[in-house]
Design a protein around this motif. Structure first.
Motif, short mmCIF file in Angstrom:
data_model
loop_
_atom_site.label_atom_id
_atom_site.label_comp_id
_atom_site.label_asym_id
_atom_site.label_seq_id
_atom_site.Cartn_x
_atom_site.Cartn_y
_atom_site.Cartn_z
N GLU A 67 0.81 -1.22 0.00
CA GLU A 67 0.00 0.00 0.00
C GLU A 67 0.85 1.27 0.00
O GLU A 67 0.34 2.38 -0.24
CB GLU A 67 -0.94 0.02 1.21
CG GLU A 67 -0.27 0.20 2.57
CD GLU A 67 0.36 -1.07 3.14
OE1 GLU A 67 0.97 -1.00 4.23
OE2 GLU A 67 0.23 -2.13 2.49
N HIS A 71 -1.03 5.11 -5.39
CA HIS A 71 -2.11 4.58 -6.23
C HIS A 71 -2.11 5.22 -7.61
O HIS A 71 -2.57 4.62 -8.58
CB HIS A 71 -3.46 4.82 -5.55
CG HIS A 71 -3.69 3.92 -4.39
ND1 HIS A 71 -4.90 3.29 -4.17
CD2 HIS A 71 -2.88 3.50 -3.38
CE1 HIS A 71 -4.82 2.54 -3.08
NE2 HIS A 71 -3.61 2.67 -2.58
N ASP A 72 -1.65 6.44 -7.70
CA ASP A 72 -1.54 7.12 -8.99
C ASP A 72 -0.38 8.11 -8.92
O ASP A 72 0.18 8.37 -7.86
CB ASP A 72 -2.84 7.84 -9.36
CG ASP A 72 -3.37 8.71 -8.22
OD1 ASP A 72 -2.57 9.49 -7.65
OD2 ASP A 72 -4.56 8.61 -7.89
N HIS A 100 -1.71 -4.86 -5.60
CA HIS A 100 -2.00 -3.46 -5.33
C HIS A 100 -3.41 -3.13 -5.79
O HIS A 100 -3.85 -3.57 -6.85
CB HIS A 100 -0.98 -2.56 -6.04
CG HIS A 100 -0.93 -1.17 -5.52
ND1 HIS A 100 -1.86 -0.21 -5.84
CD2 HIS A 100 -0.04 -0.55 -4.69
CE1 HIS A 100 -1.55 0.93 -5.25
NE2 HIS A 100 -0.46 0.75 -4.54
N PRO A 101 -4.18 -2.35 -4.99
CA PRO A 101 -5.55 -2.01 -5.40
C PRO A 101 -5.63 -1.20 -6.68
O PRO A 101 -6.66 -1.20 -7.36
CB PRO A 101 -6.08 -1.23 -4.20
CG PRO A 101 -4.88 -0.78 -3.43
CD PRO A 101 -3.84 -1.83 -3.67
N SER A 102 -4.55 -0.49 -7.02
CA SER A 102 -4.50 0.25 -8.28
C SER A 102 -3.39 -0.37 -9.13
O SER A 102 -2.29 0.17 -9.25
CB SER A 102 -4.21 1.74 -8.02
OG SER A 102 -4.15 2.46 -9.23
#
Length: 292
Positions: A67, A71-72, A100-102
């Protein structure tokens, strides 16, 4: 027991359809988009099940702190290098692409020598790697991509077994790049890669004669036939991902050589300290950090 499910995907499903079904975030991000450096989603989808098998089933890689990767936006992934056959970048890409969530790709900066090899050069481009060029790195970061690099360079891959997890001096170029582009640096300490191909020694004279970066002597190479000498030991891996470091300096400070070297040295020490702690807490090569 080893789970062969991921390898079955190679022959039982259309690679792109399988990727779209299993990882829609990654697929939608890169589908039907042209990449000026040669990334091809079809090639990625074709090889991803193999490297996911290595990641999840063979090396059973444990990832801590996934995490911490943004994410971006842009980021520079920096870690210790290892393995004789350098697959640590591939394992990091599997973590980013699947855990990874993204889900995003990591564009690793690779030395020109690898791009000159038949087949391998095109394969590396199509799976997202790029030449180790300051201009290319800056363009990718300006486009808010994640780039990955190993400041030890090819020396880190060819370390003898007795020097495993001893981080060699970092080239400070990544610090200059981070300050110039105002990009955060994410540190990754990896334990496991230094032992998959135990390198007893490096025959430097033979490597020079054959125009190779190094010529290792391992338990399998050059004694056993192909593909046995490229079969790694099933060592358990752990990747510890640190929180992003934002260097609080204006872009013009990138030309301050003393500052850049000091920061690079400090980051090297942080990774070395982390490696030392992880190495001490590991139970065995093949069981890793269970119950710790």
């Amino acid at each position: 027991m080893v789970d062969w499910t991921h390898l079955k995907t190679l022959v039982t499903e259309n690679p792109l359809q399988a990727l779209r079904r299993r990882n829609p975030v990654f697929y939608e991000r890169y589908a039907e988009k042209t990449d000026e450096y040669g990334f091809d989603l079809k090639t990625w989808a074709r090889w991803e099940p193999f490297f996911r098998f290595c990641f999840e089933d063979y090396f059973k890689v444990e990832v801590r702190g996934i995490e911490n990767i943004p994410h971006d936006g842009r980021a520079i992934i920096v870690g210790n290098h290892s393995g004789v056959i350098p697959i640590d970048g591939a394992m990091m890409s599997m973590a980013m692409g699947n855990s990874h969530p993204s889900a995003r790709r990591i564009r690793y900066l690779i030395t020109d020598w690898f791009f000159g090899l038949p087949f391998l050069g095109n394969w590396m481009r199509e799976t997202g790697q790029v030449r180790a060029s300051l201009e290319i790195a800056e363009k990718l970061l300006d486009a808010d991509e994640i780039i990955g690099l190993y400041p030890e360079g090819i020396r880190g891959v060819g370390k003898p077994f007795r020097d495993r997890y001893r981080v060699l001096d970092f080239h400070p170029g990544f610090v200059k790049l981070a300050i110039t582009t105002q990009s955060p640096i994410v540190l990754v300490a990896t334990v496991g890669g230094d032992e998959i191909f135990p390198n007893f020694t490096n025959l430097r004279s033979l490597a020079t004669y054959m125009k190779l970066p190094f010529f290792p002597i391992t338990p399998a190479f050059p004694w056993l036939p192909f593909p046995l000498w490229i079969t790694p030991l099933p060592v358990r891996w752990l990747m510890n991902i640190h929180k992003p470091i934002k260097l609080d300096y204006p872009p013009e400070k990138a030309t301050d050589r003393k500052l850049v070297r000091e920061i690079a040295k400090d980051i090297q020490f942080q990774i070395q300290r982390d490696l030392n702690e992880l190495f001490e807490k590991r139970k065995t090569l093949f069981t890793g950090w269970e119950d710790c």
